[in-house]
Design an enzyme around this catalytic site. Structure first.
Site, mmCIF file in Angstrom:
data_model
loop_
_atom_site.group_PDB
_atom_site.id
_atom_site.type_symbol
_atom_site.label_atom_id
_atom_site.label_comp_id
_atom_site.label_asym_id
_atom_site.label_seq_id
_atom_site.Cartn_x
_atom_site.Cartn_y
_atom_site.Cartn_z
ATOM 1 C CG HIS A 456 -1.728 1.240 1.384
ATOM 2 N ND1 HIS A 456 -3.047 1.344 0.988
ATOM 3 C CD2 HIS A 456 -1.415 2.453 1.910
ATOM 4 C CE1 HIS A 456 -3.502 2.549 1.247
ATOM 5 N NE2 HIS A 456 -2.524 3.255 1.813
ATOM 6 C CD GLU A 457 1.720 3.778 3.684
ATOM 7 O OE1 GLU A 457 2.077 4.842 3.127
ATOM 8 O OE2 GLU A 457 0.632 3.665 4.295
ATOM 9 C CG HIS A 460 0.618 6.560 -0.486
ATOM 10 N ND1 HIS A 460 -0.434 7.283 -1.005
ATOM 11 C CD2 HIS A 460 0.138 5.932 0.627
ATOM 12 C CE1 HIS A 460 -1.510 7.092 -0.245
ATOM 13 N NE2 HIS A 460 -1.189 6.279 0.733
ATOM 14 C CG HIS A 463 0.425 9.283 -6.685
ATOM 15 N ND1 HIS A 463 -0.728 9.548 -5.972
ATOM 16 C CD2 HIS A 463 0.262 9.930 -7.868
ATOM 17 C CE1 HIS A 463 -1.526 10.304 -6.681
ATOM 18 N NE2 HIS A 463 -0.953 10.552 -7.843
#
Length: 664
Positions: A456-457, A460, A463
């Site tokens: 999940h991290e 980021h 991104h």
């Protein structure tokens, strides 16, 4: 202070901050000079003799404050990841000053007049959008208020920033103090051997040799409750978790909620939630309320059904500290899945390199080289250089995976250097997790939740790394709060993608892959306990919503919380909110006030996007390139939903999410 490392641009690769040179005494002078320099730059822009243009006004603002930006990113990263009493003292002093500084810029009437006078004709799409965003930001910051209202707004902002810092520091201190000390190893029955060793190591690091310390994670539910057979110890851990902040934070919570409501009214909104949602992808507070209300009854019904199954397994009426333990029992009985049996297959470095990095290579062509010559802000921080498929340098990724007393709870991503064509910068991003560090020489074995969090991290991080924008304002994750979780949630899908899972889920001693029947059972079990997971999330979301939409001002924090959960229909004694008010750091010390709904809102886009990947062949370079081009690289340079439609070809559908959550 002529040798302050913040006073000059870093000469390290990618402008990585020179952490080896930075000391606490450098921060305050750098903040003071940085604020003074930017105010001088802003005054020069506001007093410009030439007619306002994009270049001499908007672009000039984007170029301003470089020193302040350097020190701010490094300081607040350290305040979250490796704080000290000295850092906390600086934080208390500097936070209100930074708020005053921001207000001095956004409430500068001459500057605002120039912004409004910048002609939009002839600007390309990114520049036109940036001009629009600047004007919107100034209006939302109070630029159109009269002098008296602006002065009150300044006071509100300053007090709120001080209260938020105090809340954060109170919570860190209380979380550390609430760690549960165990004298007898026999009481840790059920925990894996590596978890017991880690608890002993934590105790030793705190000067408690011969004892065992179970530290607390940020959410209410604590992972050891899944495995510990000692019911009394489970109760101690649960109570320690839910009572955090009860002594010091209730008055802060009420005060912040009231001040936010007053500020919203001052700016022309009915409440703080209206103010927040007006600048998000959600069309209105009503739309958010209706979406949450649509999901709640089915989720609660699922949780009640699950509770009945757990009572049958336990043979007695359960308490909250029993749920995870008996849920694991039912999971084992129904799916023959033992979470302890899975941990040996999830060794941290293998999950990182053969899982997270492998998926990024297959999907986007990325390669990673660890740079042991580059120093992080803590000895545990690892630095990786990231390369595109053609070998060109993309940026730096820093991994800070271990928990420590100086780090706040939870998991998050920070940008240390933002990508922008204007500044000629490539991204430097950091992921923080909170995995208990084992004794030296022992492997770091992860839970499945921790594996999922790492993926999940890193979503980021991608991104930020893929950002390809002209201006720092739009870089990376600079998107609306209810959109920012979307790319990271999508990246979770690769944790269970067969090719990726088979590559990293290998026994840390033998190298043998996780048996296929265990993989199959693990994947089948993922939909189990979704009632609990959805209700604990919705309870926190609806609690956040209640604090920021109230009509009658709250007088007592804990009573307001009880009533809010009751009114929302999520007051299930066995399923406490993921965060209670007194340790809800996301909304009182983070950027998620009236925005915790973002996770479920983004999950609508995420679930729909997962369907797109599956429909188009899954883990392929073509799919990765499309997702990168249309969404990840754009940052905030386009309207987020316009970007989603360009990628998906239509508006999002909620059905994939409802199916995933068992809510159809």
């Amino acid at each position: 202070m002529t040798e302050n490392p913040f006073f000059v641009q870093s000469a390290l690769p990618y402008r990585l901050p020179p952490f080896a040179e930075i000391r606490e005494e450098h921060y305050a002078p750098a903040f003071e000079r940085g604020m003074a320099e930017q105010l001088a730059e802003v005054e020069a822009i506001a007093d410009g003799a030439d007619a306002p243009t994009f270049e001499n006004t908007v672009e000039a603002l984007e170029r301003s404050g470089r020193l302040l930006s350097r020190v701010t990113t490094v300081f607040f990263n350290q305040a979250s990841s490796d704080t000290t009493p000295g850092i906390q003292a600086i934080q208390k002093e500097i936070t209100p000053k930074l708020t005053q500084h921001s207000d001095a810029i956004h409430l500068n009437t001459r500057l605002f007049a120039r912004l409004k006078a910048v002609p939009a004709e002839g600007l390309d799409a990114e520049r036109a959008w940036l001009l629009e965003r600047y004007v919107t930001d100034f209006v939302r910051a109070g630029a159109e208020l009269g002098p008296e209202d602006q002065q009150r707004l300044r006071s509100l902002n300053e007090e709120l920033s001080t209260l938020s810092t105090t809340f954060e520091q109170n919570l860190l201190a209380d979380t550390n103090a609430s760690a549960v000390v165990v004298d007898d190893a026999a009481r840790l029955d059920g925990l894996s051997e590596d978890a017991i060793k880690a608890a002993a190591e934590t105790a030793r690091s705190r000067g408690l040799d011969g004892k065992y310390v179970i530290t607390l994670g940020l959410p209410t539910a604590q992972p050891p409750l899944t495995e510990l057979t000692d019911r009394e110890l489970r109760e101690r851990i649960h109570r320690a978790s839910v009572e955090r902040g009860v002594r010091d934070n209730p008055d802060l919570v009420i005060r912040m909620a009231r001040l936010r409501a007053e500020r919203a009214r001052l700016l022309g909104y009915g409440n703080h939630a209206e103010y927040v949602v007006a600048d998000q992808t959600a069309p209105s507070t009503r739309a958010v309320t209706e979406t949450l209300a649509k999901m709640t009854p089915a989720a609660v019904a699922n949780a009640h059904r699950e509770a009945e199954q757990l009572r049958e397994e336990a043979g007695f009426d359960l308490e909250p500290w029993d749920w995870s333990f008996y849920a694991e029992k039912v999971r084992e009985a129904r799916y023959a899945v033992d979470s302890r049996a899975m941990r040996p297959y999830f060794e941290l470095d293998r999950v990182l390199r053969d899982g997270v990095f492998h998926a990024a290579h297959k999907l986007y062509g990325l390669d990673f080289t660890e740079r042991t010559d580059l120093v992080g802000y803590h000895p545990d921080v690892r630095v990786f250089e990231v390369f595109d498929e053609d070998g060109s340098p993309l940026g730096l990724f820093l991994g800070d995976f271990y928990a420590r007393a100086s780090k706040r709870g939870g998991a998050w991503m920070n940008s240390l250097v933002k990508q922008s064509a204007l500044e000629g910068t490539r991204p430097v991003v950091v992921n923080n997790l909170n995995i208990t560090k084992p004794p030296a020489g022992e492997p770091t074995l992860m839970t499945w939740d921790q594996v999922n969090t790492m993926f999940h991290e890193f979503g980021h991080a991608l991104h930020g790394l893929f950002s390809d924008v002209g201006f720092p304002y739009f870089s990376g994750t600079a998107v609306p709060r209810d959109f920012v979780e979307y790319p990271s949630q999508v990246n979770e899908m690769w944790a269970v993608w067969p090719e990726v899972l088979a590559n990293y889920a290998r026994h840390h001693e033998t190298g043998e892959p996780m048996p296929q029947d265990l993989v199959d059972r693990m994947l089948e079990a993922q939909k189990f306990n979704q009632g609990y997971a959805t209700v604990e999330y919705l309870a926190a979301t609806l609690l956040d919503w209640a604090w920021h939409t109230f009509e009658e001002e709250p007088a007592d924090t804990l009573e307001f919380e009880r009533q809010a959960l009751r009114n929302a229909g999520v007051d299930l004694p066995l399923v406490p909110p993921r965060y209670r008010s007194t340790y809800f750091a996301h909304i009182w010390a983070g950027g998620y006030s009236a925005g915790y709904y973002s996770y479920i809102w983004s999950e609508v886009l995420d679930a729909d996007t997962v369907e797109w990947f599956k429909e188009n062949g899954g883990l392929t370079r073509e799919n990765g390139d499309t997702f990168r081009r249309e969404l990840l690289s754009r940052g905030g340079s386009v309207d987020p939903m316009t970007g989603f439609r360009a990628f998906r070809g239509r508006d999002p559908r909620i059905e994939p999410l409802l199916e995933r959550r068992g809510l159809l």
